[in-house]
Scaffold this motif. Structure first.
Motif, PDB file in Angstrom:
ATOM      1  N   GLY A 185       0.817  -1.206   0.000  1.00  0.00           N
ATOM      2  CA  GLY A 185       0.000   0.000   0.000  1.00  0.00           C
ATOM      3  C   GLY A 185       0.847   1.250   0.000  1.00  0.00           C
ATOM      4  O   GLY A 185       2.060   1.219   0.227  1.00  0.00           O
ATOM      5  N   PRO A 186       0.220   2.423  -0.236  1.00  0.00           N
ATOM      6  CA  PRO A 186       0.965   3.669  -0.389  1.00  0.00           C
ATOM      7  C   PRO A 186       1.647   4.151   0.885  1.00  0.00           C
ATOM      8  O   PRO A 186       2.596   4.921   0.825  1.00  0.00           O
ATOM      9  CB  PRO A 186      -0.115   4.665  -0.837  1.00  0.00           C
ATOM     10  CG  PRO A 186      -1.409   4.070  -0.342  1.00  0.00           C
ATOM     11  CD  PRO A 186      -1.222   2.595  -0.433  1.00  0.00           C
ATOM     12  N   GLY A 187       1.167   3.728   2.062  1.00  0.00           N
ATOM     13  CA  GLY A 187       1.749   4.233   3.300  1.00  0.00           C
ATOM     14  C   GLY A 187       2.937   3.448   3.804  1.00  0.00           C
ATOM     15  O   GLY A 187       3.560   3.833   4.799  1.00  0.00           O
ATOM     16  N   ARG A 188       3.298   2.356   3.131  1.00  0.00           N
ATOM     17  CA  ARG A 188       4.357   1.491   3.658  1.00  0.00           C
ATOM     18  C   ARG A 188       5.717   2.187   3.735  1.00  0.00           C
ATOM     19  O   ARG A 188       6.409   2.058   4.763  1.00  0.00           O
ATOM     20  CB  ARG A 188       4.443   0.219   2.808  1.00  0.00           C
ATOM     21  CG  ARG A 188       5.415  -0.791   3.365  1.00  0.00           C
ATOM     22  CD  ARG A 188       5.355  -2.113   2.626  1.00  0.00           C
ATOM     23  NE  ARG A 188       6.276  -3.077   3.182  1.00  0.00           N
ATOM     24  CZ  ARG A 188       6.413  -4.320   2.736  1.00  0.00           C
ATOM     25  NH1 ARG A 188       5.673  -4.744   1.729  1.00  0.00           N
ATOM     26  NH2 ARG A 188       7.282  -5.144   3.296  1.00  0.00           N
ATOM     27  N   PRO A 189       6.191   2.928   2.715  1.00  0.00           N
ATOM     28  CA  PRO A 189       7.498   3.602   2.842  1.00  0.00           C
ATOM     29  C   PRO A 189       7.542   4.592   3.993  1.00  0.00           C
ATOM     30  O   PRO A 189       8.567   4.710   4.684  1.00  0.00           O
ATOM     31  CB  PRO A 189       7.661   4.303   1.490  1.00  0.00           C
ATOM     32  CG  PRO A 189       6.783   3.546   0.549  1.00  0.00           C
ATOM     33  CD  PRO A 189       5.613   3.108   1.372  1.00  0.00           C
ATOM     34  N   VAL A 190       6.447   5.293   4.220  1.00  0.00           N
ATOM     35  CA  VAL A 190       6.402   6.258   5.327  1.00  0.00           C
ATOM     36  C   VAL A 190       6.518   5.539   6.654  1.00  0.00           C
ATOM     37  O   VAL A 190       7.268   5.958   7.548  1.00  0.00           O
ATOM     38  CB  VAL A 190       5.095   7.084   5.264  1.00  0.00           C
ATOM     39  CG1 VAL A 190       4.971   7.970   6.506  1.00  0.00           C
ATOM     40  CG2 VAL A 190       5.058   7.931   4.007  1.00  0.00           C
ATOM     41  N   ARG A 191       5.801   4.436   6.806  1.00  0.00           N
ATOM     42  CA  ARG A 191       5.868   3.685   8.056  1.00  0.00           C
ATOM     43  C   ARG A 191       7.265   3.101   8.267  1.00  0.00           C
ATOM     44  O   ARG A 191       7.747   3.016   9.402  1.00  0.00           O
ATOM     45  CB  ARG A 191       4.793   2.594   8.071  1.00  0.00           C
ATOM     46  CG  ARG A 191       3.364   3.160   8.134  1.00  0.00           C
ATOM     47  CD  ARG A 191       2.357   2.097   8.523  1.00  0.00           C
ATOM     48  NE  ARG A 191       2.183   1.093   7.484  1.00  0.00           N
ATOM     49  CZ  ARG A 191       1.289   1.176   6.509  1.00  0.00           C
ATOM     50  NH1 ARG A 191       0.492   2.234   6.426  1.00  0.00           N
ATOM     51  NH2 ARG A 191       1.164   0.214   5.605  1.00  0.00           N
TER      52      ARG A 191
ATOM     53  N   LEU B 222      12.464   3.485  11.383  1.00  0.00           N
ATOM     54  CA  LEU B 222      13.888   3.825  11.486  1.00  0.00           C
ATOM     55  C   LEU B 222      14.102   4.993  12.437  1.00  0.00           C
ATOM     56  O   LEU B 222      15.048   4.999  13.232  1.00  0.00           O
ATOM     57  CB  LEU B 222      14.435   4.169  10.099  1.00  0.00           C
ATOM     58  CG  LEU B 222      14.557   3.005   9.106  1.00  0.00           C
ATOM     59  CD1 LEU B 222      14.975   3.531   7.736  1.00  0.00           C
ATOM     60  CD2 LEU B 222      15.571   1.970   9.610  1.00  0.00           C
ATOM     61  N   GLN B 223      13.230   5.971  12.353  1.00  0.00           N
ATOM     62  CA  GLN B 223      13.352   7.145  13.221  1.00  0.00           C
ATOM     63  C   GLN B 223      13.157   6.748  14.685  1.00  0.00           C
ATOM     64  O   GLN B 223      13.879   7.213  15.576  1.00  0.00           O
ATOM     65  CB  GLN B 223      12.309   8.183  12.806  1.00  0.00           C
ATOM     66  CG  GLN B 223      12.562   9.571  13.344  1.00  0.00           C
ATOM     67  CD  GLN B 223      11.592  10.583  12.750  1.00  0.00           C
ATOM     68  OE1 GLN B 223      10.516  10.238  12.282  1.00  0.00           O
ATOM     69  NE2 GLN B 223      11.978  11.834  12.780  1.00  0.00           N
TER      70      GLN B 223
ATOM     71  N   GLY C 176      15.637   4.992  20.143  1.00  0.00           N
ATOM     72  CA  GLY C 176      15.528   3.950  21.157  1.00  0.00           C
ATOM     73  C   GLY C 176      14.097   3.651  21.552  1.00  0.00           C
ATOM     74  O   GLY C 176      13.843   3.129  22.647  1.00  0.00           O
ATOM     75  N   VAL C 177      13.142   3.971  20.678  1.00  0.00           N
ATOM     76  CA  VAL C 177      11.727   3.742  20.952  1.00  0.00           C
ATOM     77  C   VAL C 177      11.316   2.396  20.354  1.00  0.00           C
ATOM     78  O   VAL C 177      11.500   2.172  19.152  1.00  0.00           O
ATOM     79  CB  VAL C 177      10.864   4.864  20.349  1.00  0.00           C
ATOM     80  CG1 VAL C 177       9.380   4.603  20.596  1.00  0.00           C
ATOM     81  CG2 VAL C 177      11.266   6.215  20.924  1.00  0.00           C
ATOM     82  N   PRO C 178      10.767   1.471  21.151  1.00  0.00           N
ATOM     83  CA  PRO C 178      10.339   0.181  20.606  1.00  0.00           C
ATOM     84  C   PRO C 178       9.270   0.346  19.531  1.00  0.00           C
ATOM     85  O   PRO C 178       8.401   1.215  19.628  1.00  0.00           O
ATOM     86  CB  PRO C 178       9.773  -0.546  21.837  1.00  0.00           C
ATOM     87  CG  PRO C 178      10.397   0.132  23.017  1.00  0.00           C
ATOM     88  CD  PRO C 178      10.582   1.560  22.614  1.00  0.00           C
TER      89      PRO C 178
END
Length: 222
Positions: free
Chosen positions: A44-50, A55-56, A61-63
């Motif tokens: 879907g279109p939102g996968r690269p953003v997620r 990564l961010q 250090g956020v799970p």
């Protein structure tokens, strides 16, 4: 069988929802961040953003937990999450005591005059978010709200502000009248707004097109 991730919240936390609020909250890290919830990858279109959000979060250090869409619906109570939720500590108003004193500009010298926005009794979170979004876009230097009778800085406000709340300091005061009097004595222009001049008594009303902005300005809306 894969065990479902726990959705039990950290005590005192809240759930941000939507790409922009979560992205900017991670980027600025102005509050404690506990877990990032992402919709299970199905293309879907939102996968690269997620993927970028994951990564961010890892860099902070956020799970990161990948959960079904219905779990995200539960976390944010059915609000439009765009496949992203972030568990974080609440973001409080900042105290005016912590604010740096601004350097006043002078219109004659070509320096840009300061513009502050004061919000009185804005209790609807959608309205507050829209005001913060517009103030940030239009270059307002500082936003101040009355503390005791205004909407707090909630996840709904952050979403309505398109994430501007996460990067824009919002101050508060319990003595608005005293604050405005003090600023007026310092040389600031204090103005309010009116949709119909005939509704205002005892106060001069001029058109926006005729107003001359030649000193630091405070606009009061409420």
């Amino acid at each position: 069988e894969r065990k479902a991730p726990s959705l039990e919240r950290t005590k005192g936390s809240e759930i941000l929802f939507g790409v922009a609020p979560c992205w900017l909250a991670l980027a600025r890290a102005r509050r404690a961040l506990f877990r990032l919830f992402l919709k299970e990858p199905r293309g879907g279109p939102g996968r690269p953003v997620r993927a970028e959000l994951a990564l961010q979060a890892a860099a902070r250090g956020v799970p990161v937990l990948h959960v079904p869409g219905r779990a995200l619906d539960t976390l944010c109570r059915g609000r439009p999450h765009q496949g992203v939720c972030l568990e974080a500590a609440p973001l409080p108003f900042r105290s005016l005591r912590d604010a740096e004193e601004p350097q006043l500009g002078h219109g004659e010298s070509g320096a840009r005059q300061l513009l502050w926005l004061v919000l009185e009794r804005i209790q609807d979170p959608m309205n507050l978010g829209a005001l913060l979004r517009s103030a940030y876009f239009l270059g307002v230097d500082r936003v101040l709200a009355t503390h005791s009778n205004s909407c707090p800085l909630t996840p709904i406000v952050s979403k309505a502000s398109a994430g501007a709340m996460e990067v824009f300091d919002v101050y508060s005061t319990d003595d608005l009248q005293g604050f405005l009097k003090a600023k007026s004595a310092e040389g600031w222009e204090v103005v309010g707004t009116a949709s119909r001049p005939e509704d205002v008594e005892g106060v001069p009303v001029i058109s926006c097109s005729e107003f001359r902005w030649d000193k630091p300005l405070i606009v009061v809306i409420g």
